[in-house]
Design a protein around this motif. Sequence first.
Motif, mmCIF file in Angstrom:
data_model
loop_
_atom_site.group_PDB
_atom_site.id
_atom_site.type_symbol
_atom_site.label_atom_id
_atom_site.label_comp_id
_atom_site.label_asym_id
_atom_site.label_seq_id
_atom_site.Cartn_x
_atom_site.Cartn_y
_atom_site.Cartn_z
ATOM 1 N N ILE A 156 9.970 100.026 54.335
ATOM 2 C CA ILE A 156 9.516 100.868 53.215
ATOM 3 C C ILE A 156 8.171 100.315 52.748
ATOM 4 O O ILE A 156 8.071 99.158 52.344
ATOM 5 C CB ILE A 156 10.530 100.872 52.064
ATOM 6 C CG1 ILE A 156 11.856 101.460 52.552
ATOM 7 C CG2 ILE A 156 9.984 101.667 50.876
ATOM 8 C CD1 ILE A 156 12.955 101.406 51.514
ATOM 9 N N THR A 157 7.139 101.135 52.834
ATOM 10 C CA THR A 157 5.795 100.678 52.478
ATOM 11 C C THR A 157 5.328 101.194 51.119
ATOM 12 O O THR A 157 4.301 100.746 50.613
ATOM 13 C CB THR A 157 4.794 101.128 53.550
ATOM 14 O OG1 THR A 157 4.882 102.545 53.726
ATOM 15 C CG2 THR A 157 5.101 100.435 54.883
ATOM 16 N N GLY A 158 6.072 102.109 50.537
ATOM 17 C CA GLY A 158 5.639 102.590 49.231
ATOM 18 C C GLY A 158 6.667 103.476 48.559
ATOM 19 O O GLY A 158 7.356 104.246 49.234
ATOM 20 N N VAL A 159 6.787 103.320 47.229
ATOM 21 C CA VAL A 159 7.649 104.188 46.412
ATOM 22 C C VAL A 159 6.861 104.551 45.163
ATOM 23 O O VAL A 159 6.313 103.676 44.486
ATOM 24 C CB VAL A 159 8.956 103.484 46.011
ATOM 25 C CG1 VAL A 159 9.793 104.410 45.108
ATOM 26 C CG2 VAL A 159 9.746 103.049 47.231
ATOM 27 N N SER A 160 6.763 105.820 44.884
ATOM 28 C CA SER A 160 6.050 106.263 43.678
ATOM 29 C C SER A 160 6.886 107.294 42.942
ATOM 30 O O SER A 160 7.647 108.041 43.555
ATOM 31 C CB SER A 160 4.682 106.844 44.047
ATOM 32 O OG SER A 160 4.835 107.980 44.868
ATOM 33 N N GLY A 161 6.758 107.301 41.624
ATOM 34 C CA GLY A 161 7.489 108.243 40.801
ATOM 35 C C GLY A 161 7.712 107.680 39.414
ATOM 36 O O GLY A 161 7.437 106.490 39.153
ATOM 37 N N PRO A 162 8.191 108.482 38.508
ATOM 38 C CA PRO A 162 8.405 108.007 37.127
ATOM 39 C C PRO A 162 9.504 106.944 37.067
ATOM 40 O O PRO A 162 10.432 106.956 37.869
ATOM 41 C CB PRO A 162 8.814 109.278 36.383
ATOM 42 C CG PRO A 162 9.339 110.188 37.434
ATOM 43 C CD PRO A 162 8.560 109.885 38.674
ATOM 44 N N THR A 163 9.345 106.020 36.113
ATOM 45 C CA THR A 163 10.350 104.967 35.953
ATOM 46 C C THR A 163 11.431 105.360 34.949
ATOM 47 O O THR A 163 12.475 104.719 34.892
ATOM 48 C CB THR A 163 9.689 103.665 35.481
ATOM 49 O OG1 THR A 163 8.968 103.914 34.254
ATOM 50 C CG2 THR A 163 8.705 103.160 36.545
ATOM 51 N N THR A 184 9.511 113.648 40.117
ATOM 52 C CA THR A 184 9.317 113.675 41.568
ATOM 53 C C THR A 184 9.024 112.273 42.075
ATOM 54 O O THR A 184 8.162 111.582 41.526
ATOM 55 C CB THR A 184 8.144 114.599 41.943
ATOM 56 O OG1 THR A 184 8.425 115.925 41.485
ATOM 57 C CG2 THR A 184 7.954 114.624 43.459
ATOM 58 N N TRP A 185 9.781 111.889 43.074
ATOM 59 C CA TRP A 185 9.579 110.558 43.671
ATOM 60 C C TRP A 185 9.134 110.735 45.129
ATOM 61 O O TRP A 185 9.555 111.660 45.827
ATOM 62 C CB TRP A 185 10.878 109.742 43.646
ATOM 63 C CG TRP A 185 11.219 109.231 42.283
ATOM 64 C CD1 TRP A 185 10.966 108.007 41.761
ATOM 65 C CD2 TRP A 185 11.900 109.957 41.261
ATOM 66 N NE1 TRP A 185 11.432 107.903 40.467
ATOM 67 C CE2 TRP A 185 12.019 109.098 40.130
ATOM 68 C CE3 TRP A 185 12.411 111.266 41.157
ATOM 69 C CZ2 TRP A 185 12.632 109.477 38.950
ATOM 70 C CZ3 TRP A 185 13.016 111.641 39.976
ATOM 71 C CH2 TRP A 185 13.120 110.757 38.886
ATOM 72 N N SER A 186 8.310 109.823 45.580
ATOM 73 C CA SER A 186 7.816 109.838 46.958
ATOM 74 C C SER A 186 8.089 108.476 47.599
ATOM 75 O O SER A 186 7.780 107.437 47.004
ATOM 76 C CB SER A 186 6.318 110.143 46.979
ATOM 77 O OG SER A 186 5.823 110.080 48.307
ATOM 78 N N VAL A 187 8.697 108.514 48.758
ATOM 79 C CA VAL A 187 9.014 107.272 49.490
ATOM 80 C C VAL A 187 8.284 107.315 50.839
ATOM 81 O O VAL A 187 8.391 108.292 51.579
ATOM 82 C CB VAL A 187 10.533 107.128 49.718
ATOM 83 C CG1 VAL A 187 10.825 105.851 50.497
ATOM 84 C CG2 VAL A 187 11.276 107.130 48.382
#
Length: 217
Positions: free
Chosen positions: A176-183, A192-195
């Motif tokens: 897994i190189t990246g996870v983005s989205g609200p905490t 919306t989350w992006s992995v």
Amino acid sequence: MALVAAAAFANVYVFAQTTPQAEVALAYDASTPASANVKVGAEKVALVNYSISVKNGVFNLPTATFDLDTSKSAVSDVGKLYVYKSGSMIGTGGFDATGRAKIDVNTIIANDTTQIWEVKADIAAGAKVGNKISVGLSNLSFPTQPEFTFTKMPIGMSNEMTIVAKETVPNYPPVITGVSGPTSLKINEAGTWSVTASDPDGTYLSYTVNWGDNLPQ
């Protein structure tokens, strides 16, 4: 009187016609495989190629008998044995407990022709690494054609094929190189989350998310 004298001095010649001896000759073909490594579980591994020629007759060949060199390998190292002629399989069988395989080939070799036979084998899943597989064509059966003389040129066994371990492909975990989205989110608020991830083995990935409630989604 003249006719009688002519008949008395006539010469009669009788010629004996000889039939050429029918021959079948066996030799290693130039295309026969060189010694090589073969992997455990490999299928239809090329072992040896033979050249079979016929002169002065038509050769009807019902069976061919092959021997395994059991001083260098075990019968359990080899699964099926296959015989091909011009790319088409004409017979298959297996070695008995003594290392002999009698295979029905039921083929005809026409006069003044040569056939190339390929002998292949399956390497057993339980084959012993380090053993060497080598076979010999011990007999061509032609009991119904005693007029043929048989020249057996190959003496001994074919080139050795050394059994080696089957390569195991490691299964590396995905990265897994990246996870983005609200905490955090408020009630009734959408997020919306992006992995971003990849698999070193190049296989497809599936995704699950554990939100901390032990209910992966």
